[in-house]
Write a protein that holds these residues in place. Structure first.
Motif, PDB file in Angstrom:
ATOM      1  N   VAL A 232       0.861  -1.182   0.000  1.00  0.00           N
ATOM      2  CA  VAL A 232       0.000   0.000   0.000  1.00  0.00           C
ATOM      3  C   VAL A 232       0.899   1.234   0.000  1.00  0.00           C
ATOM      4  CG1 VAL A 232      -1.891   1.192   1.170  1.00  0.00           C
ATOM      5  CG2 VAL A 232      -1.613  -1.296   1.460  1.00  0.00           C
ATOM      6  N   PHE A 233       0.741   2.122  -0.968  1.00  0.00           N
ATOM      7  CA  PHE A 233       1.553   3.342  -1.048  1.00  0.00           C
ATOM      8  C   PHE A 233       3.049   3.015  -0.909  1.00  0.00           C
ATOM      9  CE2 PHE A 233      -2.473   5.276   0.714  1.00  0.00           C
ATOM     10  CZ  PHE A 233      -2.854   5.862  -0.480  1.00  0.00           C
ATOM     11  N   SER A 234       3.473   1.937  -1.553  1.00  0.00           N
ATOM     12  CA  SER A 234       4.866   1.491  -1.454  1.00  0.00           C
ATOM     13  C   SER A 234       5.483   1.246  -2.820  1.00  0.00           C
ATOM     14  CB  SER A 234       4.955   0.214  -0.601  1.00  0.00           C
ATOM     15  OG  SER A 234       4.452   0.441   0.693  1.00  0.00           O
ATOM     16  N   GLY A 235       4.903   1.835  -3.851  1.00  0.00           N
ATOM     17  CA  GLY A 235       5.430   1.670  -5.188  1.00  0.00           C
ATOM     18  C   GLY A 235       5.069   0.325  -5.777  1.00  0.00           C
ATOM     19  N   ARG A 236       5.847  -0.062  -6.774  1.00  0.00           N
ATOM     20  CA  ARG A 236       5.560  -1.285  -7.526  1.00  0.00           C
ATOM     21  C   ARG A 236       6.647  -2.322  -7.305  1.00  0.00           C
ATOM     22  NH1 ARG A 236       4.615   1.861 -13.111  1.00  0.00           N
ATOM     23  NH2 ARG A 236       6.178   3.146 -12.098  1.00  0.00           N
ATOM     24  N   ALA A 237       6.253  -3.575  -7.402  1.00  0.00           N
ATOM     25  CA  ALA A 237       7.202  -4.675  -7.301  1.00  0.00           C
ATOM     26  C   ALA A 237       6.780  -5.753  -8.290  1.00  0.00           C
ATOM     27  CB  ALA A 237       7.236  -5.239  -5.887  1.00  0.00           C
ATOM     28  N   GLU A 238       7.718  -6.247  -9.054  1.00  0.00           N
ATOM     29  CA  GLU A 238       7.409  -7.194 -10.133  1.00  0.00           C
ATOM     30  C   GLU A 238       6.640  -8.403  -9.624  1.00  0.00           C
ATOM     31  OE1 GLU A 238       9.723  -9.930 -13.501  1.00  0.00           O
ATOM     32  OE2 GLU A 238      10.859  -8.645 -12.132  1.00  0.00           O
ATOM     33  N   TRP A 239       7.049  -8.919  -8.459  1.00  0.00           N
ATOM     34  CA  TRP A 239       6.449 -10.136  -7.943  1.00  0.00           C
ATOM     35  C   TRP A 239       5.444  -9.859  -6.819  1.00  0.00           C
ATOM     36  CZ3 TRP A 239       7.656 -14.165 -10.869  1.00  0.00           C
ATOM     37  CH2 TRP A 239       8.854 -14.157 -11.561  1.00  0.00           C
ATOM     38  N   GLY A 240       5.285  -8.618  -6.434  1.00  0.00           N
ATOM     39  CA  GLY A 240       4.499  -8.318  -5.244  1.00  0.00           C
ATOM     40  C   GLY A 240       3.026  -8.143  -5.523  1.00  0.00           C
ATOM     41  N   GLY A 241       2.226  -8.381  -4.506  1.00  0.00           N
ATOM     42  CA  GLY A 241       0.805  -8.116  -4.605  1.00  0.00           C
ATOM     43  C   GLY A 241       0.521  -6.649  -4.362  1.00  0.00           C
ATOM     44  N   GLN A 242      -0.522  -6.140  -4.998  1.00  0.00           N
ATOM     45  CA  GLN A 242      -0.872  -4.732  -4.873  1.00  0.00           C
ATOM     46  C   GLN A 242      -2.236  -4.599  -4.218  1.00  0.00           C
ATOM     47  OE1 GLN A 242       1.087  -2.025  -5.690  1.00  0.00           O
ATOM     48  NE2 GLN A 242      -0.502  -0.935  -4.572  1.00  0.00           N
ATOM     49  N   SER A 243      -2.342  -3.666  -3.273  1.00  0.00           N
ATOM     50  CA  SER A 243      -3.613  -3.399  -2.609  1.00  0.00           C
ATOM     51  C   SER A 243      -4.282  -2.181  -3.242  1.00  0.00           C
ATOM     52  CB  SER A 243      -3.380  -3.146  -1.115  1.00  0.00           C
ATOM     53  OG  SER A 243      -4.605  -2.917  -0.448  1.00  0.00           O
ATOM     54  N   LEU A 244      -5.560  -2.317  -3.587  1.00  0.00           N
ATOM     55  CA  LEU A 244      -6.370  -1.239  -4.146  1.00  0.00           C
ATOM     56  C   LEU A 244      -7.565  -1.001  -3.233  1.00  0.00           C
ATOM     57  CD1 LEU A 244      -6.425  -2.460  -7.886  1.00  0.00           C
ATOM     58  CD2 LEU A 244      -4.785  -0.894  -6.807  1.00  0.00           C
ATOM     59  N   ASN A 245      -8.259   0.120  -3.438  1.00  0.00           N
ATOM     60  CA  ASN A 245      -9.389   0.460  -2.593  1.00  0.00           C
ATOM     61  C   ASN A 245     -10.536   0.947  -3.475  1.00  0.00           C
ATOM     62  OD1 ASN A 245     -11.179   1.868  -0.733  1.00  0.00           O
ATOM     63  ND2 ASN A 245      -9.509   1.767   0.746  1.00  0.00           N
ATOM     64  N   VAL A 246     -11.690   0.302  -3.342  1.00  0.00           N
ATOM     65  CA  VAL A 246     -12.849   0.677  -4.149  1.00  0.00           C
ATOM     66  C   VAL A 246     -13.197   2.147  -3.949  1.00  0.00           C
ATOM     67  CG1 VAL A 246     -15.341   0.343  -4.378  1.00  0.00           C
ATOM     68  CG2 VAL A 246     -13.833  -1.638  -4.311  1.00  0.00           C
ATOM     69  N   TRP A 247     -13.212   2.597  -2.703  1.00  0.00           N
ATOM     70  CA  TRP A 247     -13.555   3.987  -2.403  1.00  0.00           C
ATOM     71  C   TRP A 247     -12.590   4.948  -3.089  1.00  0.00           C
ATOM     72  CZ3 TRP A 247     -17.458   6.353   0.500  1.00  0.00           C
ATOM     73  CH2 TRP A 247     -17.250   7.689   0.847  1.00  0.00           C
ATOM     74  N   ASP A 248     -11.288   4.673  -2.969  1.00  0.00           N
ATOM     75  CA  ASP A 248     -10.292   5.571  -3.556  1.00  0.00           C
ATOM     76  C   ASP A 248     -10.353   5.579  -5.074  1.00  0.00           C
ATOM     77  OD1 ASP A 248      -9.428   6.162  -1.016  1.00  0.00           O
ATOM     78  OD2 ASP A 248      -7.687   4.835  -1.084  1.00  0.00           O
ATOM     79  N   ALA A 249     -10.837   4.495  -5.664  1.00  0.00           N
ATOM     80  CA  ALA A 249     -10.958   4.443  -7.119  1.00  0.00           C
ATOM     81  C   ALA A 249     -12.020   5.409  -7.628  1.00  0.00           C
ATOM     82  CB  ALA A 249     -11.305   3.028  -7.565  1.00  0.00           C
ATOM     83  N   VAL A 250     -12.967   5.789  -6.753  1.00  0.00           N
ATOM     84  CA  VAL A 250     -14.126   6.584  -7.181  1.00  0.00           C
ATOM     85  C   VAL A 250     -14.136   7.969  -6.550  1.00  0.00           C
ATOM     86  CG1 VAL A 250     -16.651   6.637  -7.287  1.00  0.00           C
ATOM     87  CG2 VAL A 250     -15.460   4.444  -7.437  1.00  0.00           C
ATOM     88  N   VAL A 251     -13.733   8.071  -5.280  1.00  0.00           N
ATOM     89  CA  VAL A 251     -13.910   9.300  -4.505  1.00  0.00           C
ATOM     90  C   VAL A 251     -12.575  10.012  -4.336  1.00  0.00           C
ATOM     91  CG1 VAL A 251     -14.792  10.299  -2.364  1.00  0.00           C
ATOM     92  CG2 VAL A 251     -15.828   8.200  -3.292  1.00  0.00           C
ATOM     93  N   ARG A 252     -12.537  11.276  -4.699  1.00  0.00           N
ATOM     94  CA  ARG A 252     -11.309  12.053  -4.596  1.00  0.00           C
ATOM     95  C   ARG A 252     -10.935  12.274  -3.128  1.00  0.00           C
ATOM     96  NH1 ARG A 252     -14.489  15.399  -8.113  1.00  0.00           N
ATOM     97  NH2 ARG A 252     -13.912  15.167 -10.313  1.00  0.00           N
ATOM     98  N   PRO A 253      -9.630  12.257  -2.808  1.00  0.00           N
ATOM     99  CA  PRO A 253      -9.219  12.595  -1.441  1.00  0.00           C
ATOM    100  C   PRO A 253      -9.478  14.062  -1.158  1.00  0.00           C
ATOM    101  CG  PRO A 253      -7.300  12.386  -2.868  1.00  0.00           C
ATOM    102  CD  PRO A 253      -8.485  11.954  -3.690  1.00  0.00           C
ATOM    103  N   ALA A 254      -9.574  14.389   0.141  1.00  0.00           N
ATOM    104  CA  ALA A 254      -9.868  15.771   0.530  1.00  0.00           C
ATOM    105  C   ALA A 254      -8.767  16.723   0.086  1.00  0.00           C
ATOM    106  CB  ALA A 254     -10.066  15.847   2.042  1.00  0.00           C
ATOM    107  N   GLY A 255      -7.518  16.277   0.140  1.00  0.00           N
ATOM    108  CA  GLY A 255      -6.401  17.099  -0.304  1.00  0.00           C
ATOM    109  C   GLY A 255      -5.780  16.529  -1.568  1.00  0.00           C
ATOM    110  N   ARG A 256      -4.951  17.304  -2.208  1.00  0.00           N
ATOM    111  CA  ARG A 256      -4.292  16.846  -3.424  1.00  0.00           C
ATOM    112  C   ARG A 256      -3.260  15.772  -3.075  1.00  0.00           C
ATOM    113  NH1 ARG A 256      -4.564  20.044  -7.942  1.00  0.00           N
ATOM    114  NH2 ARG A 256      -2.471  19.445  -8.569  1.00  0.00           N
TER     115      ARG A 256
END
Length: 320
Positions: A232-256
């Motif tokens: 989570v918020f740790s960049g990318r890794a070729e073999w690593g699993g990635q965590s996503l969030n349904v809410w964050d995919a749709v709703v903008r954060p309060a700050g930039r």
């Protein structure tokens, strides 16, 4: 057939546990909190080009208190709040369990991970009681934020019951300061040592949040002595699993924030009328495509020099 075997067969937990066996793949974990969000996620992954999407896990997390309820953090003030929070999450787990079973065919059904909220690791007995409530509600696994030795004792107690347990290292919102972890060689080595302790305590997997990308990449490499992880918020890794969030995919954060998904289209005030399964499906499909194409997440800044990055990358983190 044992209960544990039935749980493994009904869920996507087996590919997660064996991710490093050939053919290797990057697995996805998605935070979803309500049944209608699971419905939107299932519609997203019904797109023809996402037929092979490696969704392994759906997590009901205590971030629900911040996203849907508008609280400022996941920290809970007292015993009454902690009991309310645990009961709320147990109810959400049951709701999401029903939605997963209804919306996903058995062969594509992800495993359901429940997040132990603040206070649930006050003692190993409290953690065991919370874990039992989550599993009774339909969770396949539980997650423990590891801010100290007490939390590790709770994780070990949960793992000893035979239930699948994941640990959470790096930034731990319930009791940790908001900062990046593993951004020096010394701190990277401490992260590796803690990951080994989590593995040795019986964790089946690891979630790392706000860790340096080289640390994420090193921990993610296939290793017979390692355990699979999501970042989570740790960049990318070729073999690593990635965590996503349904809410964050749709709703903008309060700050930039350049590190949140670029797919969000709603402000929080629009959620009551516009946050629908159809919109969730559209935005999650796009976010999954960006993730599988390697365009999300962005690589965070690091204080590591190129020489230090090479040193961290050359480390075998799962070896003592």
């Amino acid at each position: 057939m044992s209960t544990d075997t039935i749980v493994l067969e009904r869920s996507g937990i087996t590919p997660f546990l064996h991710r490093y066996q050939a053919p290797a793949r990057v697995g996805l974990k998605v935070n979803a909190y309500r049944g209608y969000e699971v419905e939107g996620l299932a519609r997203a992954l019904a797109a023809p080009d996402l037929a092979d999407c490696p969704l392994e896990c759906v997590m009901v997390g205590d971030s629900y208190f911040m996203t849907h309820l508008g609280r400022s953090s996941t920290v809970l003030a007292d015993a009454a709040e902690r009991e309310w929070a645990l009961g709320t999450l147990v109810g959400l787990v049951a709701e999401v369990r029903a939605a997963l079973d209804a919306c996903f065919p058995a062969h594509r059904r992800p495993f359901l991970l429940a997040d132990l909220p603040d206070g649930a690791t006050a003692t190993p007995a409290a953690a065991l009681a919370a874990g039992e409530r989550f599993r009774a509600a339909g969770a396949d696994a539980v997650k423990v934020e590891l801010a100290g030795d007490r939390d590790l004792e709770c994780l070990e107690a949960l793992a000893l019951t035979g239930g699948t347990t994941l640990g959470h290292l790096g930034y731990t919102p319930q009791r940790g300061a908001l900062s990046r972890h593993g951004d020096s060689v010394e701190d990277a080595q401490r992260m590796f040592a803690r990951a080994r302790r989590v593995r040795d305590a019986g964790a089946a997997g690891l979630i790392v949040e706000m860790v340096s990308e080289p640390v994420n990449q090193a921990l993610s490499r296939p290793d017979p002595d390692g355990i699979p992880l999501y970042s989570v918020f740790s960049g990318r890794a070729e073999w690593g699993g990635q965590s996503l969030n349904v809410w964050d995919a749709v709703v903008r954060p309060a700050g930039r924030s350049r590190f949140f998904p670029p797919t969000a289209v709603l402000d929080a005030a629009q959620v009551p009328t516009a946050y629908t399964p159809d919109l969730i499906a559209d935005r999650m499909a796009e976010l999954v495509r960006l993730t599988l194409d390697g365009r999300f997440p962005l690589s965070p800044r690091t204080a590591l020099t190129p020489e230090e990055t090479a040193q961290v990358s050359a480390t075998e983190p799962w070896s003592a």
